[in-house]
Scaffold this active site. Structure first.
Site, mmCIF file in Angstrom:
data_model
loop_
_atom_site.group_PDB
_atom_site.id
_atom_site.type_symbol
_atom_site.label_atom_id
_atom_site.label_comp_id
_atom_site.label_asym_id
_atom_site.label_seq_id
_atom_site.Cartn_x
_atom_site.Cartn_y
_atom_site.Cartn_z
ATOM 1 N N PRO A 58 64.348 11.650 131.459
ATOM 2 C CA PRO A 58 65.810 11.514 131.532
ATOM 3 C C PRO A 58 66.345 11.967 132.889
ATOM 4 C CG PRO A 58 65.179 13.316 130.034
ATOM 5 C CD PRO A 58 63.910 12.649 130.476
ATOM 6 N N ASP A 59 67.468 11.369 133.318
ATOM 7 C CA ASP A 59 68.100 11.899 134.535
ATOM 8 C C ASP A 59 68.941 13.117 134.146
ATOM 9 O OD1 ASP A 59 70.413 10.891 133.423
ATOM 10 O OD2 ASP A 59 70.780 9.372 134.941
ATOM 11 N N PHE A 60 69.818 13.565 135.017
ATOM 12 C CA PHE A 60 70.591 14.775 134.724
ATOM 13 C C PHE A 60 71.962 14.469 134.132
ATOM 14 C CE2 PHE A 60 67.447 16.016 137.803
ATOM 15 C CZ PHE A 60 67.005 17.235 137.323
ATOM 16 N N ARG A 61 72.656 13.478 134.717
ATOM 17 C CA ARG A 61 74.093 13.368 134.440
ATOM 18 C C ARG A 61 74.520 12.134 133.665
ATOM 19 N NH1 ARG A 61 73.163 15.885 139.038
ATOM 20 N NH2 ARG A 61 73.951 18.022 139.117
ATOM 21 N N GLN A 75 64.932 14.037 145.458
ATOM 22 C CA GLN A 75 65.427 15.256 144.808
ATOM 23 C C GLN A 75 64.579 15.567 143.572
ATOM 24 O OE1 GLN A 75 70.117 14.943 144.812
ATOM 25 N NE2 GLN A 75 69.207 12.925 144.878
ATOM 26 N N ASN A 76 63.638 14.677 143.260
ATOM 27 C CA ASN A 76 62.922 14.808 141.992
ATOM 28 C C ASN A 76 61.819 15.859 142.052
ATOM 29 O OD1 ASN A 76 64.604 12.823 141.239
ATOM 30 N ND2 ASN A 76 63.082 11.180 141.229
ATOM 31 N N ASP A 102 59.442 15.768 139.539
ATOM 32 C CA ASP A 102 58.457 15.277 138.569
ATOM 33 C C ASP A 102 57.112 14.941 139.202
ATOM 34 O OD1 ASP A 102 58.907 12.730 139.779
ATOM 35 O OD2 ASP A 102 60.529 12.317 138.377
ATOM 36 N N HIS A 129 64.063 19.194 146.672
ATOM 37 C CA HIS A 129 64.344 20.214 145.663
ATOM 38 C C HIS A 129 63.061 20.863 145.157
ATOM 39 C CE1 HIS A 129 68.612 18.411 144.807
ATOM 40 N NE2 HIS A 129 68.503 19.003 145.983
ATOM 41 N N CYS A 176 61.085 38.376 145.922
ATOM 42 C CA CYS A 176 60.497 38.712 147.227
ATOM 43 C C CYS A 176 59.696 37.546 147.807
ATOM 44 C CB CYS A 176 59.622 39.963 147.119
ATOM 45 S SG CYS A 176 58.051 39.698 146.263
ATOM 46 N N CYS A 178 56.378 43.065 143.501
ATOM 47 C CA CYS A 178 57.662 43.738 143.209
ATOM 48 C C CYS A 178 58.059 43.690 141.734
ATOM 49 C CB CYS A 178 58.780 43.143 144.056
ATOM 50 S SG CYS A 178 59.426 41.589 143.438
ATOM 51 N N GLY A 188 68.941 5.552 142.630
ATOM 52 C CA GLY A 188 68.910 6.376 141.432
ATOM 53 C C GLY A 188 69.391 7.805 141.606
ATOM 54 N N SER A 226 73.142 10.313 141.789
ATOM 55 C CA SER A 226 74.602 10.366 141.685
ATOM 56 C C SER A 226 75.225 10.904 142.974
ATOM 57 C CB SER A 226 75.001 11.253 140.503
ATOM 58 O OG SER A 226 74.531 12.574 140.717
ATOM 59 N N ASN A 241 71.592 1.282 142.268
ATOM 60 C CA ASN A 241 71.957 2.288 141.266
ATOM 61 C C ASN A 241 72.720 1.598 140.141
ATOM 62 O OD1 ASN A 241 71.642 5.181 140.977
ATOM 63 N ND2 ASN A 241 73.864 5.313 140.907
HETATM 64 P P1 OAD Z 1 71.766 12.382 138.354
HETATM 65 O O1 OAD Z 1 71.437 12.390 136.903
HETATM 66 O O2 OAD Z 1 72.916 13.188 138.796
HETATM 67 O O3 OAD Z 1 72.047 10.880 138.814
HETATM 68 C C1 OAD Z 1 71.182 9.826 138.481
HETATM 69 C C2 OAD Z 1 71.818 8.507 138.924
HETATM 70 O O4 OAD Z 1 70.874 7.481 138.671
HETATM 71 C C3 OAD Z 1 73.094 8.159 138.152
HETATM 72 O O5 OAD Z 1 74.029 7.572 139.044
HETATM 73 C C4 OAD Z 1 72.593 7.133 137.124
HETATM 74 O O6 OAD Z 1 73.604 6.192 136.757
HETATM 75 C C5 OAD Z 1 71.494 6.452 137.890
HETATM 76 N N1 OAD Z 1 70.441 5.898 137.043
HETATM 77 C C6 OAD Z 1 69.729 6.489 136.073
HETATM 78 N N2 OAD Z 1 68.827 5.657 135.541
HETATM 79 C C7 OAD Z 1 68.972 4.470 136.185
HETATM 80 C C8 OAD Z 1 68.337 3.206 136.092
HETATM 81 N N3 OAD Z 1 67.355 2.965 135.229
HETATM 82 N N4 OAD Z 1 68.767 2.228 136.909
HETATM 83 C C9 OAD Z 1 69.766 2.440 137.796
HETATM 84 N N5 OAD Z 1 70.396 3.618 137.946
HETATM 85 C C10 OAD Z 1 70.002 4.624 137.147
HETATM 86 O O7 OAD Z 1 70.418 12.754 139.126
HETATM 87 P P2 OAD Z 1 70.256 13.217 140.652
HETATM 88 O O8 OAD Z 1 71.241 12.544 141.526
HETATM 89 O O9 OAD Z 1 68.829 13.091 140.985
HETATM 90 O O10 OAD Z 1 68.884 19.510 140.974
HETATM 91 O O11 OAD Z 1 70.627 14.761 140.545
HETATM 92 C C11 OAD Z 1 70.578 15.548 141.704
HETATM 93 C C12 OAD Z 1 70.211 16.954 141.371
HETATM 94 O O12 OAD Z 1 71.051 17.445 140.330
HETATM 95 C C13 OAD Z 1 68.815 17.123 140.816
HETATM 96 O O13 OAD Z 1 67.834 17.193 141.818
HETATM 97 C C14 OAD Z 1 68.912 18.409 140.052
HETATM 98 C C15 OAD Z 1 70.271 18.262 139.431
HETATM 99 O O14 OAD Z 1 70.961 19.446 139.222
HETATM 100 C C16 OAD Z 1 68.332 20.658 140.565
HETATM 101 O O15 OAD Z 1 67.923 20.808 139.451
HETATM 102 C C17 OAD Z 1 68.278 21.727 141.555
#
Ligand code: OAD
Length: 287
Positions: free
Chosen positions: A24-27, A97-98, A100, A117, A128, A152, A188, A190, A213
């Site tokens: 899964p993505d994050f947002r 940023q991944n 995985d 990241h 430390c 530590c 991919g 945000s 995206n």
């Molecule tokens: P996000 O979940 O914020 O964004 C993912 C983006 O990819 C969104 O715009 C989705 O619409 C798009 N997306 C997902 N699946 C897709 C698909 N199959 N086809 C097209 N678009 C798709 O993830 P990141 O931008 O990677 O940091 O998040 C950035 C950082 O926020 C991560 O590295 C993480 C998080 O907090 C840490 O954990 C430190």
């Protein structure tokens, strides 16, 4: 690209390139990681990756880490497309940023990759920074224990970058790479997290920026778009495949993916004891 005018592509990627691998993505509302953290009893979703929260209570992150540790997922077509950019001599650098590890797993070499990241490949004390054997940290976390720094006595964590931590040294290579780019591909992400998100504004103004995206993000939310900007909205696998077909690379990518994945499978398949055929080896801020 077809005319051979593009030779230094910088790829900027996020969690959306791995959803096709089942991560899964994050947002994304509903399916994203941040919408599914209720069981961890944390004050707000990003707290699970906040270094001060971790310092206070490492258990929520360690519970989640059991699921996040690489090993359960395979790279998908999008990863292999980026590897093909490298094989064609067109990839200047990939900034991901991944955490995985799928970029490395599909064969993008270390010197072409910036894991901005961090990753689970190494571990250190969060206080430390004394290095700690990554495999031992993993074993402890998997058993539900907190690995403890021998210097530590602070909690050890894998070197994934938390909110409030500095990005790895390698990230700062962007100051040289981005001015050299002749095409920026954004896939991919945000573009919500700084300082990473602002990287896309550091290519020359005449350099084409291609966003692949599901929805417009970052500078692609503004109208009119910058004259050299182009976006292809929709599922990333479909868009990347379409691009690969335009370039005449589709079959080559599929063959590469099949042979590499089969090689990896036979390498990890205990029935193949020889291990042959493997070439594997809110605008938040991080600061
Ligand atoms: P996000 O979940 O914020 O964004 C993912 C983006 O990819 C969104 O715009 C989705 O619409 C798009 N997306 C997902 N699946 C897709 C698909 N199959 N086809 C097209 N678009 C798709 O993830 P990141 O931008 O990677 O940091 O998040 C950035 C950082 O926020 C991560 O590295 C993480 C998080 O907090 C840490 O954990 C430190």
């Amino acid at each position: 690209m077809k005319l051979g005018r593009v030779r230094n592509i910088v790829v900027v990627a996020g969690a959306g390139i791995s959803t096709g691998s089942g991560i899964p993505d994050f947002r994304t509302p509903g399916t994203g990681l941040y919408a599914n953290l209720a069981k961890y009893d944390i004050p707000y979703p990003e707290a699970i990756f906040n270094i001060d929260y971790f310092s206070d209570n490492p258990h929520p992150f360690f519970s989640l880490a059991k699921e996040l540790y690489p090993g359960h997922h395979r790279p998908n077509y999008v990863h292999y497309f980026i590897r093909m950019l490298h094989q064609k001599g067109l990839l200047l650098r990939m900034y991901t940023q991944n955490i995985d590890g799928l970029e490395k797993l599909c064969g993008i070499p270390d010197d072409k990759l910036v894991e901005a990241h961090g990753s689970f490949a190494t571990a250190a004390c969060h206080l430390c920074y004394t290095p700690y054997p990554a495999e031992e940290a993993k074993q402890a976390i998997m058993k539900g224990n907190v690995p403890i720094c021998t210097f530590c006595a602070g909690a050890v964590k894998p070197n994934v970058v938390f909110f409030g931590e500095d990005l790895p040294e390698k990230y700062f290579q962007h100051a040289e790479d981005f001015p050299k780019a002749d095409l920026l591909m954004i896939m991919g992400t945000s573009l919500k997290i700084e300082p990473f998100a602002s990287l896309v504004n550091t290519v020359k103004s005449t350099v084409p920026r291609l966003l692949l995206n599901r929805d417009p993000v970052g500078p692609f939310e503004r109208r009119p778009l910058r004259r050299a900007d182009y976006m292809e909205l929709g599922d990333l696998s479909d868009s990347v495949r379409k691009l690969a077909e335009i370039l005449g690379w589709h079959t080559e990518i599929q063959d590469l993916m099949n042979s590499h994945e089969n090689g990896l499978r036979s390498y990890t398949d205990p029935s193949n004891s020889s291990g042959e055929n493997s070439d594997s080896s809110e605008t938040d801020s991080m600061h």
